[in-house]
Design a protein around this motif. Structure first.
Motif, mmCIF file in Angstrom:
data_model
loop_
_atom_site.group_PDB
_atom_site.id
_atom_site.type_symbol
_atom_site.label_atom_id
_atom_site.label_comp_id
_atom_site.label_asym_id
_atom_site.label_seq_id
_atom_site.Cartn_x
_atom_site.Cartn_y
_atom_site.Cartn_z
ATOM 1 N N VAL A 6 -4.353 1.193 -3.387
ATOM 2 C CA VAL A 6 -3.827 -0.015 -4.022
ATOM 3 C C VAL A 6 -3.924 0.138 -5.532
ATOM 4 O O VAL A 6 -4.889 0.712 -6.043
ATOM 5 C CB VAL A 6 -4.594 -1.272 -3.543
ATOM 6 C CG1 VAL A 6 -6.072 -1.200 -3.901
ATOM 7 C CG2 VAL A 6 -3.969 -2.536 -4.123
ATOM 8 N N ASN A 7 -2.921 -0.346 -6.244
ATOM 9 C CA ASN A 7 -2.943 -0.377 -7.703
ATOM 10 C C ASN A 7 -3.301 -1.784 -8.160
ATOM 11 O O ASN A 7 -2.780 -2.771 -7.617
ATOM 12 C CB ASN A 7 -1.579 0.013 -8.272
ATOM 13 C CG ASN A 7 -1.289 1.488 -8.143
ATOM 14 O OD1 ASN A 7 -1.938 2.189 -7.366
ATOM 15 N ND2 ASN A 7 -0.320 1.971 -8.893
ATOM 16 N N LEU A 8 -4.174 -1.882 -9.143
ATOM 17 C CA LEU A 8 -4.521 -3.188 -9.669
ATOM 18 C C LEU A 8 -3.347 -3.763 -10.460
ATOM 19 O O LEU A 8 -2.662 -3.044 -11.186
ATOM 20 C CB LEU A 8 -5.753 -3.096 -10.565
ATOM 21 C CG LEU A 8 -7.054 -2.665 -9.888
ATOM 22 C CD1 LEU A 8 -8.224 -2.734 -10.865
ATOM 23 C CD2 LEU A 8 -7.348 -3.522 -8.657
ATOM 24 N N THR A 9 -3.144 -5.061 -10.306
ATOM 25 C CA THR A 9 -2.067 -5.767 -11.001
ATOM 26 C C THR A 9 -2.627 -7.078 -11.548
ATOM 27 O O THR A 9 -3.750 -7.477 -11.216
ATOM 28 C CB THR A 9 -0.905 -6.098 -10.044
ATOM 29 O OG1 THR A 9 -1.373 -7.030 -9.045
ATOM 30 C CG2 THR A 9 -0.383 -4.844 -9.360
ATOM 31 N N ASN A 15 -9.276 -10.489 -7.509
ATOM 32 C CA ASN A 15 -9.791 -10.423 -6.144
ATOM 33 C C ASN A 15 -10.164 -9.023 -5.673
ATOM 34 O O ASN A 15 -11.005 -8.859 -4.795
ATOM 35 C CB ASN A 15 -8.748 -11.007 -5.181
ATOM 36 C CG ASN A 15 -8.469 -12.473 -5.453
ATOM 37 O OD1 ASN A 15 -9.383 -13.245 -5.723
ATOM 38 N ND2 ASN A 15 -7.205 -12.853 -5.419
ATOM 39 N N GLU A 16 -9.553 -8.004 -6.258
ATOM 40 C CA GLU A 16 -9.861 -6.624 -5.874
ATOM 41 C C GLU A 16 -11.142 -6.168 -6.568
ATOM 42 O O GLU A 16 -11.378 -6.503 -7.733
ATOM 43 C CB GLU A 16 -8.713 -5.686 -6.269
ATOM 44 C CG GLU A 16 -7.449 -5.876 -5.451
ATOM 45 C CD GLU A 16 -7.585 -5.335 -4.045
ATOM 46 O OE1 GLU A 16 -8.528 -4.546 -3.795
ATOM 47 O OE2 GLU A 16 -6.743 -5.692 -3.191
ATOM 48 N N ILE A 22 -19.428 -1.531 -7.376
ATOM 49 C CA ILE A 22 -18.983 -2.401 -6.289
ATOM 50 C C ILE A 22 -20.034 -3.484 -6.026
ATOM 51 O O ILE A 22 -21.196 -3.193 -5.801
ATOM 52 C CB ILE A 22 -18.736 -1.593 -4.999
ATOM 53 C CG1 ILE A 22 -17.626 -0.562 -5.242
ATOM 54 C CG2 ILE A 22 -18.360 -2.510 -3.847
ATOM 55 C CD1 ILE A 22 -17.423 0.387 -4.092
ATOM 56 N N ARG A 23 -19.611 -4.708 -6.084
ATOM 57 C CA ARG A 23 -20.484 -5.840 -5.773
ATOM 58 C C ARG A 23 -19.734 -6.777 -4.845
ATOM 59 O O ARG A 23 -18.568 -7.111 -5.096
ATOM 60 C CB ARG A 23 -20.887 -6.610 -7.047
ATOM 61 C CG ARG A 23 -21.800 -5.845 -7.996
ATOM 62 C CD ARG A 23 -23.201 -5.715 -7.411
ATOM 63 N NE ARG A 23 -24.130 -5.104 -8.358
ATOM 64 C CZ ARG A 23 -24.296 -3.800 -8.514
ATOM 65 N NH1 ARG A 23 -23.557 -2.968 -7.799
ATOM 66 N NH2 ARG A 23 -25.169 -3.326 -9.376
ATOM 67 N N ASN A 52 -8.179 1.727 -0.896
ATOM 68 C CA ASN A 52 -8.320 0.355 -0.421
ATOM 69 C C ASN A 52 -9.501 0.268 0.556
ATOM 70 O O ASN A 52 -9.343 0.052 1.757
ATOM 71 C CB ASN A 52 -7.031 -0.112 0.250
ATOM 72 C CG ASN A 52 -7.024 -1.613 0.490
ATOM 73 O OD1 ASN A 52 -7.811 -2.342 -0.109
ATOM 74 N ND2 ASN A 52 -6.146 -2.066 1.356
ATOM 75 N N ALA A 53 -10.698 0.477 0.002
ATOM 76 C CA ALA A 53 -11.940 0.453 0.768
ATOM 77 C C ALA A 53 -13.080 0.271 -0.227
ATOM 78 O O ALA A 53 -12.895 0.453 -1.432
ATOM 79 C CB ALA A 53 -12.117 1.755 1.535
#
Length: 249
Positions: A6-9, A15-16, A22-23, A52-53
């Motif tokens: 997934v690419n951040l937008t 939300n990503e 990672i929290r 995407n994990a």
């Protein structure tokens, strides 16, 4: 191998997870700072692509013209980070991410892709030996052993700015230039500030908060740079033992 990336937008950024840290529940101030920084950079063509994990598998790159680094070149991409850590290592994710970046550059008509490296691998820089397997070559160097690696499509090459090769400043105090591109920077700045206050060590913490400031820096820079006694030391983030070694010089 999970091929779901997934690419951040602007739409999914809140939300990503930002997979450098990672929290799931507890908030982390470094992640908030990173998201704020990214919210502006995404408008400039900045790419943050991740598995995407819940895993540290990602690449982050941007058009060199708007990348916050003292490097110049026409029509290049600059890779800030390419990272695969933990159990996902050795499964082809790094190759998949690099191939995506190179394909994206070709599709966009770029002249090539570049990244910061060094003659001796630095802990906080992406694996340069991995990049060289794809054809990245040394395009420029500095006196401190840092290298600009480039994969050129058309024979042109980017360069460090002349300021970046100075590697000296007037102040003799411990001086750190930083931006909020990396979520670990927030806590590192706090640790250094506390240590220096407790030990009465003069320190100057200079936030690089504009593109112009980044392009005019007196040393190489990926998101962090340390000077002491007027001399450039490292782009690595510091722990207390590393900081003490620098202060003994």
């Amino acid at each position: 191998m999970n091929t779901d990336f997934v690419n951040l937008t602007a739409e999914n950024l809140a939300n990503e997870h930002v997979c450098c840290i990672i929290r799931s529940k507890k908030a982390h101030p470094g992640i908030d700072s990173k998201r704020q920084w990214l919210s502006e950079r995404l408008k400039e063509g900045h790419v943050f692509r991740k598995l995407n994990a819940k895993a540290t598998v990602f690449i982050e790159y941007a058009p060199l013209e708007t990348a916050w680094v003292p490097i110049t070149g026409d029509n290049y991409y600059y890779i800030y980070c390419l990272w695969v850590a933990g159990s996902p290592k050795g499964k082809g994710y790094g190759r998949s991410l690099m191939e995506y970046c190179l394909a994206d550059a070709k599709e966009k008509g770029k002249s090539g892709v570049c990244m910061l490296g060094a003659k001796k691998q630095k802990a906080w820089l992406s694996d340069q030996s991995f990049a060289k397997k794809f054809g990245f070559e040394v395009a420029d160097t500095t006196g401190k052993g840092y290298e600009l690696l480039a994969f050129s499509f058309d024979g042109t090459t980017p360069k460090f700015t002349q300021n970046a090769k100075k590697e000296e400043i007037e102040s003799k105090d411990l001086t750190i230039y930083y931006d909020m591109q990396c979520p670990y920077i927030y806590q590192n700045i706090g640790m250094i500030k506390e240590y220096c206050e407790m030990n009465e060590i003069p320190v100057s913490l200079i936030q690089v908060d504009t593109l112009q400031k980044a392009k005019e820096l007196p040393c190489v820079f990926n998101n962090w740079a340390v000077f002491y006694k007027g001399k450039f030391e490292t782009v690595n983030l510091l722990d207390i033992s590393y900081l003490k070694r620098i202060l003994k010089k």
